[in-house]
Design a protein around this motif. Structure first.
Motif, PDB file in Angstrom:
ATOM      1  N   GLY A 282      38.900  36.506  48.390  1.00  0.00           N
ATOM      2  CA  GLY A 282      39.213  37.181  49.651  1.00  0.00           C
ATOM      3  C   GLY A 282      38.177  38.206  50.087  1.00  0.00           C
ATOM      4  N   THR A 283      37.140  38.407  49.277  1.00  0.00           N
ATOM      5  CA  THR A 283      36.098  39.361  49.653  1.00  0.00           C
ATOM      6  C   THR A 283      34.981  38.653  50.425  1.00  0.00           C
ATOM      7  OG1 THR A 283      34.883  39.056  47.584  1.00  0.00           O
ATOM      8  CG2 THR A 283      36.534  40.813  47.633  1.00  0.00           C
ATOM      9  N   CYS A 284      34.107  39.435  51.014  1.00  0.00           N
ATOM     10  CA  CYS A 284      32.999  38.883  51.778  1.00  0.00           C
ATOM     11  C   CYS A 284      31.702  39.528  51.327  1.00  0.00           C
ATOM     12  CB  CYS A 284      33.205  39.162  53.267  1.00  0.00           C
ATOM     13  SG  CYS A 284      31.829  38.639  54.297  1.00  0.00           S
ATOM     14  N   SER A 285      30.712  38.691  51.068  1.00  0.00           N
ATOM     15  CA  SER A 285      29.372  39.219  50.827  1.00  0.00           C
ATOM     16  C   SER A 285      28.491  38.651  51.924  1.00  0.00           C
ATOM     17  CB  SER A 285      28.856  38.807  49.441  1.00  0.00           C
ATOM     18  OG  SER A 285      28.373  37.483  49.440  1.00  0.00           O
ATOM     19  N   GLY A 286      27.617  39.467  52.443  1.00  0.00           N
ATOM     20  CA  GLY A 286      26.759  39.026  53.533  1.00  0.00           C
ATOM     21  C   GLY A 286      25.890  37.844  53.155  1.00  0.00           C
ATOM     22  N   ARG A 287      25.535  37.747  51.891  1.00  0.00           N
ATOM     23  CA  ARG A 287      24.629  36.687  51.454  1.00  0.00           C
ATOM     24  C   ARG A 287      25.322  35.324  51.340  1.00  0.00           C
ATOM     25  NH1 ARG A 287      21.381  36.403  45.790  1.00  0.00           N
ATOM     26  NH2 ARG A 287      20.058  34.652  46.342  1.00  0.00           N
ATOM     27  N   HIS A 288      26.528  35.311  50.746  1.00  0.00           N
ATOM     28  CA  HIS A 288      27.194  34.040  50.476  1.00  0.00           C
ATOM     29  C   HIS A 288      28.330  33.726  51.437  1.00  0.00           C
ATOM     30  CE1 HIS A 288      24.940  33.760  46.780  1.00  0.00           C
ATOM     31  NE2 HIS A 288      25.363  34.950  46.419  1.00  0.00           N
ATOM     32  N   GLY A 289      28.930  34.723  52.060  1.00  0.00           N
ATOM     33  CA  GLY A 289      30.057  34.519  52.956  1.00  0.00           C
ATOM     34  C   GLY A 289      31.358  34.965  52.301  1.00  0.00           C
ATOM     35  N   PHE A 290      32.465  34.436  52.806  1.00  0.00           N
ATOM     36  CA  PHE A 290      33.789  34.791  52.311  1.00  0.00           C
ATOM     37  C   PHE A 290      34.134  33.950  51.091  1.00  0.00           C
ATOM     38  CE2 PHE A 290      33.817  35.824  56.786  1.00  0.00           C
ATOM     39  CZ  PHE A 290      34.392  37.079  56.807  1.00  0.00           C
ATOM     40  N   VAL A 291      34.560  34.598  50.016  1.00  0.00           N
ATOM     41  CA  VAL A 291      34.973  33.865  48.815  1.00  0.00           C
ATOM     42  C   VAL A 291      36.419  33.419  49.038  1.00  0.00           C
ATOM     43  CG1 VAL A 291      35.343  33.965  46.329  1.00  0.00           C
ATOM     44  CG2 VAL A 291      33.425  35.196  47.349  1.00  0.00           C
ATOM     45  N   VAL A 292      36.613  32.110  49.158  1.00  0.00           N
ATOM     46  CA  VAL A 292      37.939  31.559  49.409  1.00  0.00           C
ATOM     47  C   VAL A 292      38.721  31.441  48.107  1.00  0.00           C
ATOM     48  CG1 VAL A 292      39.201  29.587  50.332  1.00  0.00           C
ATOM     49  CG2 VAL A 292      37.076  30.297  51.418  1.00  0.00           C
ATOM     50  N   ALA A 293      38.112  30.842  47.087  1.00  0.00           N
ATOM     51  CA  ALA A 293      38.805  30.648  45.817  1.00  0.00           C
ATOM     52  C   ALA A 293      37.799  30.480  44.682  1.00  0.00           C
ATOM     53  CB  ALA A 293      39.689  29.406  45.885  1.00  0.00           C
ATOM     54  N   ILE A 294      38.209  30.913  43.500  1.00  0.00           N
ATOM     55  CA  ILE A 294      37.416  30.675  42.293  1.00  0.00           C
ATOM     56  C   ILE A 294      37.931  29.375  41.692  1.00  0.00           C
ATOM     57  CG2 ILE A 294      36.916  31.492  39.968  1.00  0.00           C
ATOM     58  CD1 ILE A 294      37.135  34.342  41.103  1.00  0.00           C
ATOM     59  N   THR A 295      37.018  28.423  41.476  1.00  0.00           N
ATOM     60  CA  THR A 295      37.429  27.110  40.979  1.00  0.00           C
ATOM     61  C   THR A 295      37.274  26.972  39.465  1.00  0.00           C
ATOM     62  OG1 THR A 295      35.238  26.232  41.467  1.00  0.00           O
ATOM     63  CG2 THR A 295      36.940  25.955  43.151  1.00  0.00           C
ATOM     64  N   GLY A 296      36.458  27.821  38.875  1.00  0.00           N
ATOM     65  CA  GLY A 296      36.293  27.735  37.434  1.00  0.00           C
ATOM     66  C   GLY A 296      35.367  28.806  36.903  1.00  0.00           C
ATOM     67  N   VAL A 297      35.526  29.121  35.628  1.00  0.00           N
ATOM     68  CA  VAL A 297      34.655  30.091  34.965  1.00  0.00           C
ATOM     69  C   VAL A 297      33.748  29.302  34.033  1.00  0.00           C
ATOM     70  CG1 VAL A 297      34.569  32.075  33.424  1.00  0.00           C
ATOM     71  CG2 VAL A 297      36.368  31.920  35.138  1.00  0.00           C
ATOM     72  N   GLU A 298      32.438  29.376  34.276  1.00  0.00           N
ATOM     73  CA  GLU A 298      31.467  28.627  33.464  1.00  0.00           C
ATOM     74  C   GLU A 298      31.186  29.319  32.138  1.00  0.00           C
ATOM     75  OE1 GLU A 298      27.821  27.709  35.449  1.00  0.00           O
ATOM     76  OE2 GLU A 298      28.831  26.578  37.020  1.00  0.00           O
ATOM     77  N   ASP A 299      30.949  30.630  32.206  1.00  0.00           N
ATOM     78  CA  ASP A 299      30.518  31.324  31.000  1.00  0.00           C
ATOM     79  C   ASP A 299      30.894  32.794  31.060  1.00  0.00           C
ATOM     80  OD1 ASP A 299      29.083  31.593  28.503  1.00  0.00           O
ATOM     81  OD2 ASP A 299      27.494  32.574  29.652  1.00  0.00           O
TER      82      ASP A 299
END
Length: 177
Positions: free
Chosen positions: A36-53
């Motif tokens: 739900g946050t927004c970063s100017g570089r990547h845009g709005f984070v809609v959902a986290i789909t997985g944790v890699e590491d």
């Protein structure tokens, strides 16, 4: 446009969360802090789909908190110039109207609305065609084209137009009444 990208973040965790469910607590905190946050570089984070590491934690001197480097995958939404979006009108005034497409707010100036539509003031301000067949008011669904974006550190603003072929009202809530 939606993208599936890999991001990194340093997460701080209080010592009371250490134990057999450390990873679960870290992932829950990541989702709470990032979705739900927004970063100017990547845009709005809609959902986290997985944790890699999740990297090795580093103890912070004097506090007991531990900082973990976390690498995760997320779906992000970033609008671009020239993109066609469907949006819901949230406010109409004589300067134009504001619409929302998900988390993005888009302003459409009265200069970017077709010439045959005029502003009608009253208890429900709207833009109406001369024959009254098409009406843009609060809660109307419109298809618009983004003609400009401004990116801040924590927000993205867009300017749109409906003065083009196949753009305009998709669904008018006032017509059903």
């Amino acid at each position: 446009m939606f993208f599936h990208i890999t991001l990194e973040r340093n997460m701080q965790l209080h010592p009371r969360h250490f134990g057999p469910h450390l990873r679960d607590k870290l992932v829950a905190k990541l989702m709470k802090d990032v979705e739900g946050t927004c970063s100017g570089r990547h845009g709005f984070v809609v959902a986290i789909t997985g944790v890699e590491d999740i990297g090795k934690g580093l103890i912070r001197e004097g506090t007991g908190f531990v900082t973990f480097p976390v690498k995760y995958q997320a779906v992000v939404f970033r609008p671009f110039k020239g993109e066609i979006l469907e949006a819901v009108v949230t406010m109409v005034n004589k300067m134009g109207f504001f619409a929302e497409a998900g988390p993005v707010q888009i302003f459409v100036s009265n200069h970017l609305i077709p010439d045959d539509m005029e502003f009608q003031s009253g208890d429900m301000p709207n833009y109406t065609t001369s024959d009254g067949s098409v009406k843009i008011q609060k809660d109307s669904e419109v298809r618009l084209k983004i003609i400009g974006t401004r990116v801040d550190a924590t927000e993205i603003f867009c300017i749109g137009t409906i003065k083009d072929d196949f753009l305009g009202v998709i669904n008018d809530p006032g017509a059903a009444a």
